[in-house]
Design a protein around this motif. Structure first.
Motif, PDB file in Angstrom:
ATOM      1  N   ILE A  26       0.841  -1.208   0.000  1.00  0.00           N
ATOM      2  CA  ILE A  26       0.000   0.000   0.000  1.00  0.00           C
ATOM      3  C   ILE A  26       0.870   1.250   0.000  1.00  0.00           C
ATOM      4  O   ILE A  26       0.635   2.207  -0.752  1.00  0.00           O
ATOM      5  CB  ILE A  26      -0.945  -0.002   1.224  1.00  0.00           C
ATOM      6  N   LEU A  27       1.904   1.244   0.837  1.00  0.00           N
ATOM      7  CA  LEU A  27       2.774   2.413   0.940  1.00  0.00           C
ATOM      8  C   LEU A  27       3.637   2.601  -0.310  1.00  0.00           C
ATOM      9  O   LEU A  27       3.997   3.734  -0.655  1.00  0.00           O
ATOM     10  CB  LEU A  27       3.656   2.298   2.181  1.00  0.00           C
ATOM     11  N   LEU A  28       3.985   1.525  -0.992  1.00  0.00           N
ATOM     12  CA  LEU A  28       4.727   1.649  -2.249  1.00  0.00           C
ATOM     13  C   LEU A  28       3.918   2.433  -3.285  1.00  0.00           C
ATOM     14  O   LEU A  28       4.468   3.263  -4.022  1.00  0.00           O
ATOM     15  CB  LEU A  28       5.081   0.268  -2.799  1.00  0.00           C
ATOM     16  N   ILE A  29       2.617   2.172  -3.334  1.00  0.00           N
ATOM     17  CA  ILE A  29       1.745   2.911  -4.258  1.00  0.00           C
ATOM     18  C   ILE A  29       1.699   4.382  -3.865  1.00  0.00           C
ATOM     19  O   ILE A  29       1.788   5.284  -4.713  1.00  0.00           O
ATOM     20  CB  ILE A  29       0.322   2.312  -4.261  1.00  0.00           C
ATOM     21  N   VAL A  30       1.560   4.656  -2.564  1.00  0.00           N
ATOM     22  CA  VAL A  30       1.533   6.038  -2.062  1.00  0.00           C
ATOM     23  C   VAL A  30       2.834   6.742  -2.429  1.00  0.00           C
ATOM     24  O   VAL A  30       2.830   7.885  -2.921  1.00  0.00           O
ATOM     25  CB  VAL A  30       1.315   6.066  -0.534  1.00  0.00           C
ATOM     26  N   GLY A  31       3.961   6.077  -2.188  1.00  0.00           N
ATOM     27  CA  GLY A  31       5.257   6.674  -2.475  1.00  0.00           C
ATOM     28  C   GLY A  31       5.441   6.974  -3.948  1.00  0.00           C
ATOM     29  O   GLY A  31       5.946   8.048  -4.315  1.00  0.00           O
ATOM     30  N   TYR A  32       5.026   6.051  -4.814  1.00  0.00           N
ATOM     31  CA  TYR A  32       5.186   6.264  -6.259  1.00  0.00           C
ATOM     32  C   TYR A  32       4.370   7.466  -6.724  1.00  0.00           C
ATOM     33  O   TYR A  32       4.831   8.253  -7.557  1.00  0.00           O
ATOM     34  CB  TYR A  32       4.757   5.019  -7.029  1.00  0.00           C
ATOM     35  N   LYS A  33       3.164   7.619  -6.202  1.00  0.00           N
ATOM     36  CA  LYS A  33       2.324   8.741  -6.629  1.00  0.00           C
ATOM     37  C   LYS A  33       2.888  10.086  -6.166  1.00  0.00           C
ATOM     38  O   LYS A  33       2.619  11.120  -6.783  1.00  0.00           O
ATOM     39  CB  LYS A  33       0.894   8.548  -6.114  1.00  0.00           C
ATOM     40  N   LEU A  34       3.665  10.065  -5.099  1.00  0.00           N
ATOM     41  CA  LEU A  34       4.319  11.296  -4.641  1.00  0.00           C
ATOM     42  C   LEU A  34       5.578  11.602  -5.443  1.00  0.00           C
ATOM     43  O   LEU A  34       5.966  12.773  -5.571  1.00  0.00           O
ATOM     44  CB  LEU A  34       4.686  11.176  -3.156  1.00  0.00           C
ATOM     45  N   ALA A  35       6.235  10.577  -5.952  1.00  0.00           N
ATOM     46  CA  ALA A  35       7.546  10.759  -6.596  1.00  0.00           C
ATOM     47  C   ALA A  35       7.535  10.218  -8.022  1.00  0.00           C
ATOM     48  O   ALA A  35       8.432   9.477  -8.430  1.00  0.00           O
ATOM     49  CB  ALA A  35       8.630  10.066  -5.780  1.00  0.00           C
ATOM     50  N   LYS A  36       6.566  10.620  -8.803  1.00  0.00           N
ATOM     51  CA  LYS A  36       6.503  10.169 -10.190  1.00  0.00           C
ATOM     52  C   LYS A  36       7.683  10.716 -10.986  1.00  0.00           C
ATOM     53  O   LYS A  36       8.049  11.883 -10.834  1.00  0.00           O
ATOM     54  CB  LYS A  36       5.192  10.620 -10.832  1.00  0.00           C
ATOM     55  N   PRO A  37       8.300   9.896 -11.844  1.00  0.00           N
ATOM     56  CA  PRO A  37       9.432  10.374 -12.659  1.00  0.00           C
ATOM     57  C   PRO A  37       9.082  11.589 -13.506  1.00  0.00           C
ATOM     58  O   PRO A  37       9.947  12.423 -13.783  1.00  0.00           O
ATOM     59  CB  PRO A  37       9.751   9.152 -13.538  1.00  0.00           C
ATOM     60  N   ALA A  38       7.811  11.693 -13.919  1.00  0.00           N
ATOM     61  CA  ALA A  38       7.403  12.827 -14.770  1.00  0.00           C
ATOM     62  C   ALA A  38       7.621  14.164 -14.062  1.00  0.00           C
ATOM     63  O   ALA A  38       7.841  15.186 -14.723  1.00  0.00           O
ATOM     64  CB  ALA A  38       5.937  12.674 -15.170  1.00  0.00           C
ATOM     65  N   LEU A  39       7.563  14.161 -12.711  1.00  0.00           N
ATOM     66  CA  LEU A  39       7.751  15.404 -11.977  1.00  0.00           C
ATOM     67  C   LEU A  39       9.171  15.935 -12.130  1.00  0.00           C
ATOM     68  O   LEU A  39       9.400  17.143 -12.229  1.00  0.00           O
ATOM     69  CB  LEU A  39       7.419  15.196 -10.498  1.00  0.00           C
ATOM     70  N   PHE A  40      10.154  15.019 -12.152  1.00  0.00           N
ATOM     71  CA  PHE A  40      11.544  15.438 -12.354  1.00  0.00           C
ATOM     72  C   PHE A  40      11.706  16.124 -13.715  1.00  0.00           C
ATOM     73  O   PHE A  40      12.383  17.148 -13.825  1.00  0.00           O
ATOM     74  CB  PHE A  40      12.482  14.231 -12.265  1.00  0.00           C
ATOM     75  N   LYS A  41      11.094  15.564 -14.740  1.00  0.00           N
ATOM     76  CA  LYS A  41      11.161  16.154 -16.084  1.00  0.00           C
ATOM     77  C   LYS A  41      10.498  17.530 -16.090  1.00  0.00           C
ATOM     78  O   LYS A  41      11.038  18.496 -16.668  1.00  0.00           O
ATOM     79  CB  LYS A  41      10.473  15.221 -17.076  1.00  0.00           C
ATOM     80  N   LYS A  42       9.352  17.645 -15.434  1.00  0.00           N
ATOM     81  CA  LYS A  42       8.635  18.919 -15.385  1.00  0.00           C
ATOM     82  C   LYS A  42       9.449  19.982 -14.672  1.00  0.00           C
ATOM     83  O   LYS A  42       9.538  21.129 -15.143  1.00  0.00           O
ATOM     84  CB  LYS A  42       7.289  18.722 -14.672  1.00  0.00           C
ATOM     85  N   MET A  43      10.065  19.631 -13.537  1.00  0.00           N
ATOM     86  CA  MET A  43      10.859  20.603 -12.789  1.00  0.00           C
ATOM     87  C   MET A  43      12.091  21.018 -13.581  1.00  0.00           C
ATOM     88  O   MET A  43      12.504  22.185 -13.545  1.00  0.00           O
ATOM     89  CB  MET A  43      11.274  20.015 -11.434  1.00  0.00           C
ATOM     90  N   TYR A  44      12.685  20.086 -14.338  1.00  0.00           N
ATOM     91  CA  TYR A  44      13.849  20.408 -15.171  1.00  0.00           C
ATOM     92  C   TYR A  44      13.459  21.395 -16.266  1.00  0.00           C
ATOM     93  O   TYR A  44      14.215  22.330 -16.577  1.00  0.00           O
ATOM     94  CB  TYR A  44      14.420  19.123 -15.780  1.00  0.00           C
TER      95      TYR A  44
END
Length: 530
Positions: free
Chosen positions: A361-379
């Motif tokens: 359950i927590l793995l799903i929560v963690g992934y939704k907080l740290a999606k790889p797409a966010l790194f691309k967006k911030m870059y």
């Protein structure tokens, strides 16, 4: 609030399953009685949830305070003395709320807040991998890089690979599959799949798997890989789990130091969590921060009085609430009642839940907080956003939450100072006319001592025989430090044959004798001079 119960009830179940192991794990990491974590979770859900102005925030014991609690219990001479500091810390938080200190949270850059969410998401994933594979040497709530057992986040993962427990790993993988199937497919098929949440199905399957495989040498799950809720024998033993403050320790100065530390750290964590959850909230509600401090202070007073750990609003539970569709504060309140009812009525049933299922359950929560797409967006937003974001993430992953936030904020301030240095003025250079350069310097709307270096550099680099126009038409604030720089430049200007024209809303002045005199006697109507 009850109009949204169809959304809040399923979300509260998910939050309950996320909160239960964290309450126990944080208590274990803090060196406190396990029941103290459950008390904090119950108070954080029911009382703080009711008093808070947040619709989706969930409060409970915080991993960020575990190291402080562990040290303070030893320093103050016992848990009951520490509870006095918790009560006093809550009272100080009430004072912060009355003094309207909640505005502090709004001074943290967006890049740092996003970095905090992403860093916590990565930490959740990394910390749950050992539990997912049935290697549970480390407490569930230990989110620091260097752990209480002497291992670090990555060495713990490597150890877990060498100690995979087949039963735990198998039910963890099955649970993860159910969660993904529910989230991606079944939740879109019918209302029944929206009412009955995937995490509940995964947990029930985990309990059934434990019961069926009990005694099996290869698939059986040992008690160290299960939830461990204290099981009282009778009412007296249940009531005996509560602890009460030793108020005779209130005269100890160290108690007050710990109280202020708890109040400051808990308030900061709460305000940052409020800012983060408001950003995650699909309805974009704005939480009243001063009311939140009052709610947290009240919660900590009550928690301390009956033996609970310090409380903050917690991003892990709050994000799980948002991701599960929670709409109103009823979700947080109901999850608190679930904790209370379960530890009273069904502690033995709770102790059949494999930790690997909760890890899924927590793995799903963690992934939704740290999606790889966010790194691309911030870059793509540029280095001014990306650098503080990455520094915050790395600080949280490799040290701890507060250290990472502090690093990110420090880098953010440096970026602001650098851009302030660069953007204090606009310099326009024209071709030579009559043998002289014609240069126009337009000052920014606000010019402070941060801009001294940039302006001084430009003035010193002006060539001999220059016509300089200083334009103040748009300047609304001019620091006295800048005026002194301009005043000192007058002497150099005469020596280097630089003619100065000062343009402001009060008129044009050719070759002023004194900038200080000009600004003191003829301030612009729209300009503040300090």
């Amino acid at each position: 609030m009850f109009k949204t119960i169809k959304n809040d009830l399923p979300a509260s179940i998910v939050v309950f399953f996320v909160a239960l192991p964290l309450c126990l794990g944080i208590a274990l990491a803090s060196g406190a009685p396990l029941f103290s974590g459950l008390i904090a979770g119950i108070i954080g859900g029911i009382l703080v949830g009711a008093l808070s102005g947040s619709n989706i925030g969930v409060s409970g014991p915080a991993a960020g305070l575990a190291a402080i609690v562990l040290t303070a219990i030893g320093t103050l001479g016992g848990y009951q003395n520490f509870l006095v500091a918790v009560v006093l810390g809550g009272a100080i938080q009430l004072l912060f709320g009355v003094l309207r200190a909640g505005i502090i949270g709004y001074y943290f850059p967006s890049s740092v807040i996003k970095g905090m969410l992403t860093g916590i998401g990565i930490i959740i994933i990394l910390k749950q991998i050992p539990h997912f594979f049935g290697y549970d040497s480390d407490p569930e709530g230990d989110f620091a890089f260097v752990q209480v057992d002497g291992e670090n986040t990555f060495s713990e993962i490597l150890n877990s690979i060498n100690h995979i427990q087949l039963g735990s790993a198998l039910i963890g993988i099955l649970g993860l599959g159910i969660l993904l199937l529910w989230d991606k497919v079944l939740s879109k098929k019918g209302k029944i799949f929206q009412l009955i949440q995937g995490p509940l199905v995964a947990v029930v399957l985990g309990i059934v798997f434990f019961v069926v495989t009990q005694g099996n040498d290869s698939l059986g799950i040992s008690s160290t890989h299960l939830v461990s809720v204290p099981v009282p024998d009778d009412l007296d033993s249940f009531l005996g789990q509560f602890s009460f403050p030793n108020f005779s320790a209130i005269t100890n100065p160290e108690v007050w130091v710990v109280a202020f530390t708890i109040a400051l750290v808990a308030s900061l964590e709460t305000l940052l969590c409020v800012e983060a959850t408001d950003r995650l909230d699909p309805h974009k509600n704005v939480t009243p921060t001063n009311r939140e401090l009052l709610a947290q202070g009240t919660g900590n007073i009550i928690s301390g009085l009956i033996g609970g750990l310090p409380i903050t609003q917690v991003i892990v539970r709050s994000s799980a609430n948002i991701q599960s569709g929670g709409v109103s504060k009823m979700s947080a309140i109901i999850h608190g009642f679930f904790l209370l009812i379960s530890v009273i009525l069904i502690p033995k049933l709770l102790n059949m839940i494999p930790l690997s299922v909760l890890a899924a359950i927590l793995l799903i929560v963690g992934y939704k907080l740290a999606k790889p797409a966010l790194f691309k967006k911030m870059y793509q937003l540029g280095w001014k956003q990306f650098v503080p974001f990455v520094v915050t993430v790395l600080g949280i992953v490799f040290v701890d939450l507060l250290y990472g936030i502090g690093l990110g904020l420090g880098v953010g301030i440096i970026v602001i100072l650098l851009k302030s240095y660069q953007n204090s003025h606009f310099l326009h250079i024209e071709d030579k006319s009559n043998g002289k350069h014609k240069i126009k310097m337009t000052l920014a709307e606000e010019v402070t001592f941060f801009n001294k270096g940039a302006i001084l550099k430009e003035l010193d680099s002006l060539p001999i025989d220059t016509n300089l126009e200083i334009n103040l038409m748009n300047t609304r604030y001019l620091d006295n430090d800048i005026i002194e720089i301009l005043e000192d430049f007058l002497l150099k200007a005469k020596e280097r044959h630089i003619d100065i024209k000062l343009v402001s809303k009060r008129g044009v002045v050719e070759n002023p004798e004194s900038f200080i005199e000009f600004f003191n006697t003829r301030p612009q109507s729209n300009m503040s001079i300090s």
